[in-house]
Design a protein around this motif. Structure first.
Motif, PDB file in Angstrom:
ATOM      1  N   GLU A 420      31.104  -0.347   3.369  1.00 61.98           N
ATOM      2  CA  GLU A 420      30.643  -1.087   4.546  1.00 61.98           C
ATOM      3  C   GLU A 420      30.128  -2.473   4.128  1.00 61.98           C
ATOM      4  O   GLU A 420      30.511  -3.490   4.694  1.00 61.98           O
ATOM      5  N   TYR A 421      29.317  -2.460   3.074  1.00 64.13           N
ATOM      6  CA  TYR A 421      28.696  -3.716   2.616  1.00 64.13           C
ATOM      7  C   TYR A 421      29.752  -4.726   2.154  1.00 64.13           C
ATOM      8  O   TYR A 421      29.685  -5.912   2.470  1.00 64.13           O
ATOM      9  N   PHE A 422      30.755  -4.232   1.403  1.00 65.14           N
ATOM     10  CA  PHE A 422      31.735  -5.169   0.819  1.00 65.14           C
ATOM     11  C   PHE A 422      32.898  -5.490   1.761  1.00 65.14           C
ATOM     12  O   PHE A 422      33.833  -6.173   1.358  1.00 65.14           O
ATOM     13  N   PHE A 423      32.816  -4.986   3.001  1.00 70.51           N
ATOM     14  CA  PHE A 423      33.916  -5.210   3.938  1.00 70.51           C
ATOM     15  C   PHE A 423      34.318  -6.689   4.012  1.00 70.51           C
ATOM     16  O   PHE A 423      35.480  -7.040   3.990  1.00 70.51           O
ATOM     17  N   ASP A 424      33.314  -7.568   4.078  1.00 65.80           N
ATOM     18  CA  ASP A 424      33.624  -8.997   4.205  1.00 65.80           C
ATOM     19  C   ASP A 424      33.075  -9.788   3.015  1.00 65.80           C
ATOM     20  O   ASP A 424      32.775 -10.966   3.125  1.00 65.80           O
ATOM     21  N   LYS A 425      32.910  -9.108   1.858  1.00 62.59           N
ATOM     22  CA  LYS A 425      32.354  -9.826   0.691  1.00 62.59           C
ATOM     23  C   LYS A 425      33.303  -9.744  -0.501  1.00 62.59           C
ATOM     24  O   LYS A 425      34.185  -8.891  -0.542  1.00 62.59           O
ATOM     25  N   LYS A 426      33.043 -10.620  -1.456  1.00 60.99           N
ATOM     26  CA  LYS A 426      33.889 -10.673  -2.648  1.00 60.99           C
ATOM     27  C   LYS A 426      33.557  -9.507  -3.582  1.00 60.99           C
ATOM     28  O   LYS A 426      32.404  -9.269  -3.901  1.00 60.99           O
ATOM     29  N   VAL A 427      34.618  -8.787  -3.987  1.00 63.93           N
ATOM     30  CA  VAL A 427      34.415  -7.633  -4.866  1.00 63.93           C
ATOM     31  C   VAL A 427      34.643  -8.045  -6.316  1.00 63.93           C
ATOM     32  O   VAL A 427      35.669  -8.620  -6.657  1.00 63.93           O
ATOM     33  N   SER A 428      33.647  -7.777  -7.171  1.00 67.11           N
ATOM     34  CA  SER A 428      33.854  -7.926  -8.616  1.00 67.11           C
ATOM     35  C   SER A 428      33.054  -6.806  -9.258  1.00 67.11           C
ATOM     36  O   SER A 428      32.178  -6.201  -8.612  1.00 67.11           O
ATOM     37  N   PHE A 429      33.326  -6.536 -10.532  1.00 66.30           N
ATOM     38  CA  PHE A 429      32.622  -5.443 -11.191  1.00 66.30           C
ATOM     39  C   PHE A 429      31.109  -5.683 -11.120  1.00 66.30           C
ATOM     40  O   PHE A 429      30.341  -4.794 -10.763  1.00 66.30           O
ATOM     41  N   ASN A 430      30.707  -6.930 -11.425  1.00 69.39           N
ATOM     42  CA  ASN A 430      29.276  -7.247 -11.450  1.00 69.39           C
ATOM     43  C   ASN A 430      28.637  -7.128 -10.073  1.00 69.39           C
ATOM     44  O   ASN A 430      27.534  -6.587  -9.935  1.00 69.39           O
ATOM     45  N   SER A 431      29.355  -7.655  -9.052  1.00 71.12           N
ATOM     46  CA  SER A 431      28.740  -7.610  -7.721  1.00 71.12           C
ATOM     47  C   SER A 431      28.538  -6.165  -7.270  1.00 71.12           C
ATOM     48  O   SER A 431      27.514  -5.821  -6.675  1.00 71.12           O
ATOM     49  N   VAL A 432      29.494  -5.283  -7.597  1.00 70.89           N
ATOM     50  CA  VAL A 432      29.358  -3.880  -7.170  1.00 70.89           C
ATOM     51  C   VAL A 432      28.245  -3.207  -7.982  1.00 70.89           C
ATOM     52  O   VAL A 432      27.428  -2.459  -7.429  1.00 70.89           O
ATOM     53  N   ARG A 433      28.193  -3.508  -9.297  1.00 72.65           N
ATOM     54  CA  ARG A 433      27.142  -2.891 -10.116  1.00 72.65           C
ATOM     55  C   ARG A 433      25.754  -3.322  -9.618  1.00 72.65           C
ATOM     56  O   ARG A 433      24.861  -2.507  -9.432  1.00 72.65           O
ATOM     57  N   ASN A 434      25.622  -4.635  -9.325  1.00 69.15           N
ATOM     58  CA  ASN A 434      24.328  -5.122  -8.824  1.00 69.15           C
ATOM     59  C   ASN A 434      23.955  -4.445  -7.521  1.00 69.15           C
ATOM     60  O   ASN A 434      22.809  -4.052  -7.303  1.00 69.15           O
ATOM     61  N   TYR A 435      24.960  -4.306  -6.657  1.00 68.49           N
ATOM     62  CA  TYR A 435      24.685  -3.682  -5.360  1.00 68.49           C
ATOM     63  C   TYR A 435      24.190  -2.244  -5.557  1.00 68.49           C
ATOM     64  O   TYR A 435      23.195  -1.822  -4.961  1.00 68.49           O
ATOM     65  N   LEU A 436      24.889  -1.495  -6.435  1.00 67.32           N
ATOM     66  CA  LEU A 436      24.490  -0.097  -6.678  1.00 67.32           C
ATOM     67  C   LEU A 436      23.097  -0.016  -7.282  1.00 67.32           C
ATOM     68  O   LEU A 436      22.297   0.844  -6.920  1.00 67.32           O
TER      69      LEU A 436
END
Ligand code: MEV
Length: 441
Positions: A420-436
């Protein structure tokens, strides 16, 4: 300098364990772990493992790839669930989505145009080419007679040898060539063709040295090589889809069916004229084709080499697919050479290839050509549809996000929140790790 332990003689004679041991001890920092990991990919069923080991040499373990299926392929009014072996995310989802799209619009059509294959005998001979040409009917009979044992079964099945053409090419001194056509029924036919060619070249040597029709100074011949050609422009299949432009639907909320059709058509035109784009365009076609070729244990190197040569047949590397819009009707087609087999070779030996063919209801080679080409067309349609509407990253990133979440061991709840969060955001390994990390704090 290469250290002594990094080279070895008699490697092939070592046991499988011995091979792994030598390799991990000399090339890895954590030999024990690597050895354990490699052995974890051995098949638990020893008989199955033996079969796999038999396909190559120096085998130490297996290299797993995902085996997927793409349902809803309606090809010539028959429904198929297509097996696909591929490691790239989005490919199978794209093929399935395009198949479903066309299933509701009459399905995909396909026809085999021809199934001729070729082999060549390359030789140097400084005799009179016209004389040899006149002797060709006699030589042909001798060639066929010399190989009759080899050809017996294939002839019974309806295949065999077709035309034998003599060519003199001035590119190399004394260079001649026999270009020989074959039909190999449901087998890919590489072994059959190569065995026939080697027998024919023996006959050719004997003929040149013995026939009275040639002079003594024409008796010297050097066979350079006898081998099938993987260029099979006459083992050709055509596949197409078609529907009124108005039935294409609306795209992405802001593209009408007319606009979509025009944009799609332009994208294909670009791939026809620009090799930079054509290679990527055709790569997308091969995403689908290779996946089916691999799943059925056919020779993907041969199929790729031939397909790209065919794409260059005009002298310029170009798109293998074509699009036209005529009288309000959208047409999209693909013509591609595919030398495939459904009997012999690995098709009968590889346990999963056998299952793939069973899933396709044991097709003939011609049917498999049509299924494979249709998958390539669907794949190409899906890629262009994404490119001219949402852009390719939209779908890719959704899969990429799922892979990263899996890698970071996200729970079901975290996965759903992240999607849901990344629906309209840029996905990268770091961005997902930070989010988690934020989520878990
Ligand atoms: C990616 O594997 C394939 C595409 O690049 C094909 C294309 O651009 O047509 C999406």
């Amino acid at each position: 300098m290469v250290t002594k332990t990094k080279t070895i003689s008699g490697f092939s004679k070592l046991s499988k364990r011995g091979k792994i041991k030598w390799m991990v001890e000399n090339f890895f920092k954590d030999p024990e772990n690597v050895m354990h990991e490699l052995m974890s990919y051995w098949h638990h069923n020893e008989d199955q493992q033996k079969i796999l080991d038999g396909f190559s040499e120096n085998t130490i373990t297996n290299f797993p790839l995902p085996f997927s299926v793409a349902p809803n392929f309606l090809i010539n009014n028959k429904a198929y669930c297509v097996p696909m072996v591929i490691e790239e995310s989005s490919v199978v989802a794209a093929a399935s989505s395009a198949a479903k799209f066309w299933m509701d619009r009459g399905g995909i059509h396909a026809e085999v145009l021809n199934t001729k294959k070729f082999g060549q005998i390359h030789f140097l001979w400084n005799g009179d080419t016209n004389k040899l040409q006149k002797l060709l009917p006699e030589l042909r009979l001798k060639m066929l007679d010399g190989a009759k044992e080899l050809m017996h079964n294939m002839i019974e099945r309806g295949g065999g040898v077709g035309e034998i053409e003599l060519k003199k090419l001035d590119v190399i001194k004394d260079y001649h060539q026999f270009l020989i056509s074959f039909k190999t029924c449901d087998s890919m036919g590489a072994n059959f063709i190569n065995s026939c060619l080697e027998s024919f070249s023996n006959t050719l040597e004997q003929f040149i040295t013995q026939t009275e029709a040639l002079n003594d100074d024409e008796r010297e011949l050097e066979i350079i090589m006898s081998i099938l050609s993987n260029y099979t422009p006459e083992c050709l299949v055509r596949t197409w889809v078609s529907c009124p432009v108005s039935e294409l639907g609306a795209f992405n909320g802001n593209l009408s069916a007319d606009e979509f059709a025009e944009k799609f058509y332009t994208a294909v035109q670009i791939a026809k004229w620009d090799p930079y784009r054509a290679v990527t365009h055709n790569k997308g076609i091969f995403n689908g084709i290779d996946a089916v070729v691999l799943a059925t244990a056919n020779d993907f190197r041969a199929v790729e080499a031939c397909g790209h040569a065919y794409a260059s047949r005009s002298g310029v590397y170009s798109s293998l697919s074509d699009c036209k819009i005529e009288n309000g009707q959208f047409h999209f087609s693909l013509e591609i050479p595919l030398a495939l087999g459904t009997v012999g070779g690995l098709t009968a030996l590889h346990p999963m290839a056998k299952r793939s063919l069973e899933l396709l209801e044991n097709p003939t080679a011609e049917e498999l050509m049509m299924i494979t080409a249709a998958t390539g067309l669907a794949q190409n349609f899906a890629a262009i549809r994404s490119l001219v509407t949402t852009g390719i990253q939209y779908g890719h990133m959704k899969m990429h996000l799922a892979n990263i979440l899996q890698h970071l061991k996200a729970s079901a709840e975290e996965t759903s929140l992240a999607k849901e969060y990344f629906f309209d955001k840029k996905v990268s390994f770091n961005s997902v790790r930070n989010y988690l990390e934020t989520l878990r704090r």
